[in-house]
Write a protein that holds these residues in place. Structure first.
Motif, PDB file in Angstrom:
ATOM      1  N   MET A 260       0.934  -1.075   0.069  1.00 41.44           N
ATOM      2  CA  MET A 260       0.056   0.035  -0.028  1.00 41.44           C
ATOM      3  C   MET A 260       0.870   1.148  -0.076  1.00 41.44           C
ATOM      4  O   MET A 260       1.767   1.458   0.623  1.00 41.44           O
ATOM      5  N   ARG A 261       0.691   2.174  -0.903  1.00 37.61           N
ATOM      6  CA  ARG A 261       1.279   3.349  -0.898  1.00 37.61           C
ATOM      7  C   ARG A 261       0.441   4.385  -0.106  1.00 37.61           C
ATOM      8  O   ARG A 261      -0.646   4.583  -0.286  1.00 37.61           O
ATOM      9  N   ILE A 262       0.873   5.287   0.483  1.00 38.55           N
ATOM     10  CA  ILE A 262       0.363   6.257   1.192  1.00 38.55           C
ATOM     11  C   ILE A 262       0.997   7.659   1.037  1.00 38.55           C
ATOM     12  O   ILE A 262       2.125   7.711   1.080  1.00 38.55           O
ATOM     13  N   PHE A 263       0.307   8.648   0.240  1.00 43.18           N
ATOM     14  CA  PHE A 263       0.847  10.031   0.089  1.00 43.18           C
ATOM     15  C   PHE A 263       0.255  10.894   1.310  1.00 43.18           C
ATOM     16  O   PHE A 263      -1.046  11.129   1.286  1.00 43.18           O
ATOM     17  N   LEU A 264       1.189  11.496   2.186  1.00 45.08           N
ATOM     18  CA  LEU A 264       0.739  12.293   3.039  1.00 45.08           C
ATOM     19  C   LEU A 264       0.914  13.892   2.660  1.00 45.08           C
ATOM     20  O   LEU A 264       2.201  14.116   2.115  1.00 45.08           O
ATOM     21  N   VAL A 265      -0.257  14.520   2.512  1.00 40.87           N
ATOM     22  CA  VAL A 265      -0.038  15.851   2.030  1.00 40.87           C
ATOM     23  C   VAL A 265      -0.313  16.953   3.031  1.00 40.87           C
ATOM     24  O   VAL A 265      -1.292  16.836   3.614  1.00 40.87           O
ATOM     25  N   ARG A 266       0.619  17.817   3.239  1.00 40.62           N
ATOM     26  CA  ARG A 266       0.244  18.957   3.870  1.00 40.62           C
ATOM     27  C   ARG A 266      -0.336  20.132   2.928  1.00 40.62           C
ATOM     28  O   ARG A 266       0.088  20.311   1.661  1.00 40.62           O
ATOM     29  N   HIS A 267      -1.471  20.799   3.434  1.00 38.10           N
ATOM     30  CA  HIS A 267      -2.386  21.754   2.971  1.00 38.10           C
ATOM     31  C   HIS A 267      -1.332  22.781   2.191  1.00 38.10           C
ATOM     32  O   HIS A 267      -0.233  23.046   2.980  1.00 38.10           O
ATOM     33  N   GLY A 268      -1.737  23.483   0.950  1.00 35.46           N
ATOM     34  CA  GLY A 268      -0.834  24.599   0.573  1.00 35.46           C
ATOM     35  C   GLY A 268      -0.909  25.689   1.705  1.00 35.46           C
ATOM     36  O   GLY A 268      -1.797  25.842   2.354  1.00 35.46           O
ATOM     37  N   GLU A 269      -0.325  26.606   1.233  1.00 35.93           N
ATOM     38  CA  GLU A 269      -0.364  27.960   1.840  1.00 35.93           C
ATOM     39  C   GLU A 269      -1.535  28.697   2.130  1.00 35.93           C
ATOM     40  O   GLU A 269      -2.205  29.044   1.057  1.00 35.93           O
ATOM     41  N   ALA A 270      -2.238  28.986   3.263  1.00 40.35           N
ATOM     42  CA  ALA A 270      -3.495  29.553   3.648  1.00 40.35           C
ATOM     43  C   ALA A 270      -3.411  31.094   3.784  1.00 40.35           C
ATOM     44  O   ALA A 270      -2.369  31.555   4.314  1.00 40.35           O
ATOM     45  N   ASP A 271      -4.442  31.898   3.694  1.00 43.68           N
ATOM     46  CA  ASP A 271      -4.523  32.994   4.152  1.00 43.68           C
ATOM     47  C   ASP A 271      -4.298  33.063   5.660  1.00 43.68           C
ATOM     48  O   ASP A 271      -4.732  32.336   6.208  1.00 43.68           O
ATOM     49  N   ALA A 272      -3.592  34.255   5.984  1.00 45.54           N
ATOM     50  CA  ALA A 272      -2.881  34.457   7.457  1.00 45.54           C
ATOM     51  C   ALA A 272      -4.226  34.599   8.306  1.00 45.54           C
ATOM     52  O   ALA A 272      -4.433  34.137   9.480  1.00 45.54           O
ATOM     53  N   GLU A 273      -5.500  35.448   7.658  1.00 44.37           N
ATOM     54  CA  GLU A 273      -6.507  35.685   8.557  1.00 44.37           C
ATOM     55  C   GLU A 273      -7.656  34.830   8.166  1.00 44.37           C
ATOM     56  O   GLU A 273      -7.869  34.823   6.791  1.00 44.37           O
ATOM     57  N   ALA A 274      -8.558  34.713   8.896  1.00 45.73           N
ATOM     58  CA  ALA A 274      -9.974  33.976   8.715  1.00 45.73           C
ATOM     59  C   ALA A 274     -10.806  34.992   8.050  1.00 45.73           C
ATOM     60  O   ALA A 274     -10.657  36.203   8.391  1.00 45.73           O
ATOM     61  N   PRO A 275     -11.628  34.768   7.271  1.00 42.52           N
ATOM     62  CA  PRO A 275     -12.906  35.660   6.717  1.00 42.52           C
ATOM     63  C   PRO A 275     -13.377  36.201   8.010  1.00 42.52           C
ATOM     64  O   PRO A 275     -13.582  35.402   8.938  1.00 42.52           O
ATOM     65  N   GLU A 276     -13.938  37.426   7.759  1.00 45.04           N
ATOM     66  CA  GLU A 276     -14.531  38.062   9.112  1.00 45.04           C
ATOM     67  C   GLU A 276     -15.699  37.325   9.578  1.00 45.04           C
ATOM     68  O   GLU A 276     -16.715  36.625   8.614  1.00 45.04           O
ATOM     69  N   GLY A 277     -15.871  37.034  10.653  1.00 45.69           N
ATOM     70  CA  GLY A 277     -17.041  36.292  11.496  1.00 45.69           C
ATOM     71  C   GLY A 277     -16.791  34.844  11.377  1.00 45.69           C
ATOM     72  O   GLY A 277     -17.729  34.178  12.023  1.00 45.69           O
ATOM     73  N   LEU A 278     -15.712  34.490  10.811  1.00 47.89           N
ATOM     74  CA  LEU A 278     -15.399  32.946  10.763  1.00 47.89           C
ATOM     75  C   LEU A 278     -13.963  32.632  11.366  1.00 47.89           C
ATOM     76  O   LEU A 278     -13.395  33.447  11.717  1.00 47.89           O
ATOM     77  N   GLY A 279     -14.058  31.185  11.854  1.00 41.78           N
ATOM     78  CA  GLY A 279     -12.812  30.748  12.371  1.00 41.78           C
ATOM     79  C   GLY A 279     -11.726  30.454  11.724  1.00 41.78           C
ATOM     80  O   GLY A 279     -11.731  30.384  10.365  1.00 41.78           O
ATOM     81  N   ASP A 280     -10.762  29.709  12.172  1.00 42.46           N
ATOM     82  CA  ASP A 280      -9.520  29.344  11.540  1.00 42.46           C
ATOM     83  C   ASP A 280      -9.857  27.967  10.471  1.00 42.46           C
ATOM     84  O   ASP A 280      -9.066  28.121   9.480  1.00 42.46           O
ATOM     85  N   GLU A 281     -10.813  27.461  10.613  1.00 42.25           N
ATOM     86  CA  GLU A 281     -11.196  26.279   9.752  1.00 42.25           C
ATOM     87  C   GLU A 281     -11.783  27.045   8.323  1.00 42.25           C
ATOM     88  O   GLU A 281     -11.982  26.056   7.278  1.00 42.25           O
ATOM     89  N   ALA A 282     -11.942  28.248   8.488  1.00 45.14           N
ATOM     90  CA  ALA A 282     -12.564  28.735   6.968  1.00 45.14           C
ATOM     91  C   ALA A 282     -11.416  29.475   6.223  1.00 45.14           C
ATOM     92  O   ALA A 282     -11.624  29.851   5.205  1.00 45.14           O
ATOM     93  N   ARG A 283     -10.179  29.407   6.685  1.00 46.77           N
ATOM     94  CA  ARG A 283      -9.126  30.034   5.990  1.00 46.77           C
ATOM     95  C   ARG A 283      -8.816  29.047   4.519  1.00 46.77           C
ATOM     96  O   ARG A 283      -8.825  28.015   4.714  1.00 46.77           O
ATOM     97  N   ALA A 284      -8.873  29.937   3.556  1.00 50.18           N
ATOM     98  CA  ALA A 284      -8.673  29.476   2.158  1.00 50.18           C
ATOM     99  C   ALA A 284      -7.236  29.482   2.006  1.00 50.18           C
ATOM    100  O   ALA A 284      -6.425  30.324   2.151  1.00 50.18           O
ATOM    101  N   LEU A 285      -6.616  28.530   0.897  1.00 48.32           N
ATOM    102  CA  LEU A 285      -5.601  28.978   0.153  1.00 48.32           C
ATOM    103  C   LEU A 285      -5.435  30.055  -0.775  1.00 48.32           C
ATOM    104  O   LEU A 285      -6.479  30.839  -0.941  1.00 48.32           O
ATOM    105  N   THR A 286      -4.310  30.771  -0.562  1.00 45.87           N
ATOM    106  CA  THR A 286      -4.066  31.926  -1.127  1.00 45.87           C
ATOM    107  C   THR A 286      -4.005  31.722  -2.914  1.00 45.87           C
ATOM    108  O   THR A 286      -3.818  30.680  -3.275  1.00 45.87           O
TER     109      THR A 286
END
Length: 173
Positions: free
Chosen positions: A1-27
């Protein structure tokens, strides 16, 4: 079995207004760079059975980019065990459920580095797992090794370590 562990790409430093860290999107830059990085690895990765992702926006976006470059036609599966700081044991249970299948796991640091360290039987991971990094590992399951259920299989082996903008490594030092 092959497993590819991937760290997400670079995300915006700040969360969208009114939302938490989980809503930060990729730049926008990260989307372009990460897509190009994954395109360069697509042939080496090949076909995978399943793509799992943390439910956070940045990981789902990263998983979508990778799925597109791999021409993966299956669904993306969101799994809570890939949330930030989840214990390695929760991911190991998921891997055991899908033994024998090639999988992509898109998650966060320090979880991706910790999982790689555990699978490879290391004390600590010798490289920085920067955004967009892919760690490819080959793991034999206990049945393939003729090991009794519950016994620990031998450590997995590194296939490659690919950090964006860096030379692909087939060995870690």
């Amino acid at each position: 079995m092959r497993i590819f562990l991937v760290r997400h790409g670079e995300a915006d430093a700040e969360a969208p207004e009114g939302l938490g860290d989980e809503a930060r999107a990729l730049t926008a830059k990260a989307r372009a760079n990460t897509a190009a990085h994954f395109a360069s690895l697509a042939e080496r990765i090949g076909k995978v059975a399943l793509v799992f992702t943390s439910p956070l926006v940045r990981t789902v976006q990263t998983a979508q980019l990778l799925s597109t470059k791999l021409e993966h036609e299956g669904p993306l599966r969101v799994h809570r065990c890939l949330l930030p700081d989840m214990p390695v044991g929760s991911v190991m249970s998921m891997l055991d459920e899908h033994a024998g299948q090639d999988l992509v796991l898109v998650g966060h640091q320090p979880s991706m580095g910790a999982l790689a360290t555990h699978l490879l039987g290391m004390q600590s991971f010798p490289k920085q797992v920067s955004p967009g990094t892919v760690i490819a590992i080959e793991r034999s399951d206990a049945m393939e090794q003729g090991i009794a259920p519950g016994a620990a299989p031998t450590p997995a082996k590194l296939l490659f370590f690919a950090s964006p903008g860096q030379q692909l490594l087939e060995q870690l030092q």
